[in-house]
Design an enzyme around this catalytic site. Structure first.
Site, PDB file in Angstrom:
ATOM      1  N   HIS A 268      52.569 -33.126  28.753  1.00 14.96           N
ATOM      2  CA  HIS A 268      53.256 -34.398  29.019  1.00 14.96           C
ATOM      3  C   HIS A 268      52.944 -35.410  27.919  1.00 14.96           C
ATOM      4  O   HIS A 268      53.813 -36.176  27.502  1.00 14.96           O
ATOM      5  CB  HIS A 268      52.786 -34.986  30.356  1.00 14.96           C
ATOM      6  CG  HIS A 268      53.158 -34.163  31.552  1.00 14.96           C
ATOM      7  ND1 HIS A 268      52.227 -33.459  32.279  1.00 14.96           N
ATOM      8  CD2 HIS A 268      54.348 -33.941  32.149  1.00 14.96           C
ATOM      9  CE1 HIS A 268      52.830 -32.845  33.283  1.00 14.96           C
ATOM     10  NE2 HIS A 268      54.115 -33.104  33.222  1.00 14.96           N
TER      11      HIS A 268
ATOM     12  N   GLY B  27      60.400 -31.324  28.259  1.00 10.59           N
ATOM     13  CA  GLY B  27      59.703 -30.172  27.685  1.00 10.59           C
ATOM     14  C   GLY B  27      60.609 -28.944  27.636  1.00 10.59           C
ATOM     15  O   GLY B  27      61.355 -28.679  28.582  1.00 10.59           O
ATOM     16  N   GLU B  28      60.521 -28.220  26.535  1.00 15.22           N
ATOM     17  CA  GLU B  28      61.283 -26.964  26.433  1.00 15.22           C
ATOM     18  C   GLU B  28      60.715 -25.894  27.358  1.00 15.22           C
ATOM     19  O   GLU B  28      61.333 -24.864  27.570  1.00 15.22           O
ATOM     20  CB  GLU B  28      61.274 -26.465  24.980  1.00 15.22           C
ATOM     21  CG  GLU B  28      62.131 -27.323  24.074  1.00 15.22           C
ATOM     22  CD  GLU B  28      62.263 -26.754  22.672  1.00 15.22           C
ATOM     23  OE1 GLU B  28      61.523 -25.802  22.326  1.00 15.22           O
ATOM     24  OE2 GLU B  28      63.102 -27.274  21.916  1.00 15.22           O
TER      25      GLU B  28
ATOM     26  N   GLN C 137      66.117 -26.188  32.903  1.00 11.11           N
ATOM     27  CA  GLN C 137      66.246 -27.585  33.336  1.00 11.11           C
ATOM     28  C   GLN C 137      66.857 -28.435  32.215  1.00 11.11           C
ATOM     29  O   GLN C 137      67.756 -29.246  32.445  1.00 11.11           O
ATOM     30  CB  GLN C 137      64.864 -28.118  33.718  1.00 11.11           C
ATOM     31  CG  GLN C 137      64.794 -29.621  33.869  1.00 11.11           C
ATOM     32  CD  GLN C 137      63.463 -30.080  34.431  1.00 11.11           C
ATOM     33  OE1 GLN C 137      63.212 -29.914  35.613  1.00 11.11           O
ATOM     34  NE2 GLN C 137      62.612 -30.673  33.611  1.00 11.11           N
TER      35      GLN C 137
ATOM     36  N   GLN D  27      63.952 -31.377  44.955  1.00 10.61           N
ATOM     37  CA  GLN D  27      63.975 -30.188  44.091  1.00 10.61           C
ATOM     38  C   GLN D  27      63.004 -29.111  44.558  1.00 10.61           C
ATOM     39  O   GLN D  27      62.837 -28.103  43.880  1.00 10.61           O
ATOM     40  CB  GLN D  27      63.732 -30.578  42.629  1.00 10.61           C
ATOM     41  CG  GLN D  27      62.334 -31.073  42.297  1.00 10.61           C
ATOM     42  CD  GLN D  27      62.247 -31.590  40.873  1.00 10.61           C
ATOM     43  OE1 GLN D  27      62.719 -32.665  40.555  1.00 10.61           O
ATOM     44  NE2 GLN D  27      61.626 -30.817  39.988  1.00 10.61           N
TER      45      GLN D  27
ATOM     46  N   SER E 182      51.407 -28.194  35.186  1.00 14.52           N
ATOM     47  CA  SER E 182      50.593 -28.820  36.242  1.00 14.52           C
ATOM     48  C   SER E 182      50.178 -27.783  37.271  1.00 14.52           C
ATOM     49  O   SER E 182      49.182 -27.959  37.977  1.00 14.52           O
ATOM     50  CB  SER E 182      51.383 -29.928  36.939  1.00 14.52           C
ATOM     51  OG  SER E 182      51.818 -30.867  35.988  1.00 14.52           O
TER      52      SER E 182
ATOM     53  N   HIS F 200      49.211 -33.529  31.819  1.00 18.63           N
ATOM     54  CA  HIS F 200      48.352 -32.744  30.930  1.00 18.63           C
ATOM     55  C   HIS F 200      48.854 -32.961  29.506  1.00 18.63           C
ATOM     56  O   HIS F 200      49.814 -33.715  29.284  1.00 18.63           O
ATOM     57  CB  HIS F 200      48.361 -31.263  31.338  1.00 18.63           C
ATOM     58  CG  HIS F 200      49.751 -30.702  31.514  1.00 18.63           C
ATOM     59  ND1 HIS F 200      50.617 -30.518  30.455  1.00 18.63           N
ATOM     60  CD2 HIS F 200      50.435 -30.326  32.619  1.00 18.63           C
ATOM     61  CE1 HIS F 200      51.751 -30.024  30.903  1.00 18.63           C
ATOM     62  NE2 HIS F 200      51.685 -29.915  32.215  1.00 18.63           N
ATOM     63  N   GLU F 201      48.230 -32.241  28.553  1.00 14.64           N
ATOM     64  CA  GLU F 201      48.571 -32.430  27.135  1.00 14.64           C
ATOM     65  C   GLU F 201      50.066 -32.221  26.865  1.00 14.64           C
ATOM     66  O   GLU F 201      50.630 -32.824  25.954  1.00 14.64           O
ATOM     67  CB  GLU F 201      47.750 -31.469  26.250  1.00 14.64           C
ATOM     68  CG  GLU F 201      46.401 -32.008  25.848  1.00 14.64           C
ATOM     69  CD  GLU F 201      46.457 -33.309  25.041  1.00 14.64           C
ATOM     70  OE1 GLU F 201      47.272 -33.418  24.114  1.00 14.64           O
ATOM     71  OE2 GLU F 201      45.680 -34.229  25.361  1.00 14.64           O
TER      72      GLU F 201
HETATM   73  O1  PAF Z   1      60.163 -31.429  34.905  1.00 14.31           O
HETATM   74  C1  PAF Z   1      59.825 -32.187  35.827  1.00 14.31           C
HETATM   75  O2  PAF Z   1      58.690 -32.638  35.921  1.00 14.31           O
HETATM   76  C2  PAF Z   1      60.858 -32.581  36.881  1.00 14.31           C
HETATM   77  O3  PAF Z   1      61.720 -31.520  37.155  1.00 14.31           O
HETATM   78  C3  PAF Z   1      61.652 -33.854  36.497  1.00 14.31           C
HETATM   79  C4  PAF Z   1      62.476 -33.651  35.243  1.00 14.31           C
HETATM   80  C5  PAF Z   1      60.694 -35.012  36.312  1.00 14.31           C
HETATM   81  C6  PAF Z   1      62.623 -34.214  37.630  1.00 14.31           C
HETATM   82  O4  PAF Z   1      61.948 -34.432  38.817  1.00 14.31           O
END
Ligand code: PAF
Length: 295
Positions: free
Chosen positions: A37, A147-148, A153, A61, A190, A34-35
């Protein structure tokens, strides 16, 4: 744009692109772009000659009862979006290319991943740290953009890069890009596409309630009272539950009961319908005693 799904081919392409001294930026994603990304991709383009975007829905994850199977996958649409943004490489490995038979290593970043999403999604950040470390080693970027929106993360990845002497000597080589928001303030994600029309409307209460809590905390109100009010506002609006609403040191993610002299972050995860939304806001540090005395 070259789309690659084998590691040996990725290594060859990266080496060829770098052979004239060109620089490479990496934007790791799980696709369903999306925008938000695309803002990462644009930031990456400003920082390096070439951009490699990875699309990999990383199974390690996701918890056993999470949305791994339902997670949206739309490689063709994503690929067209990235091509239009001038991306050089799309790295889209299959699960067994990323985790071949016998794969046995996991990275756990203690402390910074202990609370908040680390507590409500056990093992999540081990999966993130492991796959991001692999992506760094596979692409060997000069800079990587995150992204913040996923503030914890970002903090986990920065901690890991420092601790493991990954090749990012300057803090800004792991760049945090500000959260992109919809017109009503909801952070782009997403997972927003899972929301029903009614839930999407209600979801907009999250950023507004957070801004309210931020204002109160920065104005010196009691932190626990501001957080409790934030939770109550969400529940009253129709959220099904609040995993956490907390204040933390922006770097170490150590929970804070009151505003300190270091930058802080307000972090929230809340559920609506079957969807879990997360968001965070910067909280100005409390003025130091000296600054307060000197006016
Ligand atoms: O933020 C995400 O989309 C995921 O956690 C990443 C950093 C791609 C790792 O799978």
């Amino acid at each position: 744009m070259q789309t690659i799904n084998r590691l040996d081919m990725l290594r060859n392409s990266v080496a060829a692109l770098r052979s004239d001294g060109s620089t490479m930026a990496l934007v790791p994603t799980m696709g369903a772009l999306h925008e938000g990304h695309l803002a990462l991709v644009r930031a990456a383009r400003q920082r390096a000659d070439h951009v490699c975007v990875s699309i990999f829905v990383n199974p390690t994850q996701f918890g056993p009862n999470e949305d791994l199977d339902a997670y949206p996958r739309q490689l063709e649409t994503d690929s067209a979006m990235l091509e239009a943004e001038g991306v050089t490489l799309l790295w889209a490995p299959a699960v067994d290319e990323m985790y071949p038979d016998g794969f046995a290593t996991s990275i756990a970043v203690a402390g910074v991943s202990a609370n908040f999403c680390g507590a409500s999604r056990p093992g999540h950040f081990d999966g993130v740290a492991t796959v991001v470390c692999k992506l760094f080693n596979q692409v060997r970027p000069d800079v990587a953009c995150f992204g913040e929106k996923d503030w914890q993360q970002l903090a986990v990845i920065r901690r890991m890069a420092r601790d493991l002497d990954l090749n990012f000597p300057h803090a800004d080589q792991i760049a945090g890009i500000p959260t992109m928001r919809e017109a009503d303030g909801l952070a782009m994600s997403s997972r927003n596409r899972y929301l029903s029309v009614q839930d999407r409307e209600t979801a907009a209460i999250l950023p507004s309630a957070m801004r309210n809590a931020k204002d109160r905390i920065e104005a010196g109100h009691d932190v626990s009272a501001a957080l409790a009010e934030l939770e109550q506002t969400l529940i009253a609006a129709g959220f099904g539950g609040v995993d956490y609403a907390g204040l933390a040191d922006a770097d170490s993610l150590a929970p804070l009961r009151m505003l300190a002299n270091e930058p802080a972050r307000l972090l929230v995860a809340a559920r609506i319908g079957g969807t879990r939304l997360i968001d965070n806001l910067a909280i100005r540090a409390a003025p130091s005693a000296d600054a307060a005395t000197n006016g």
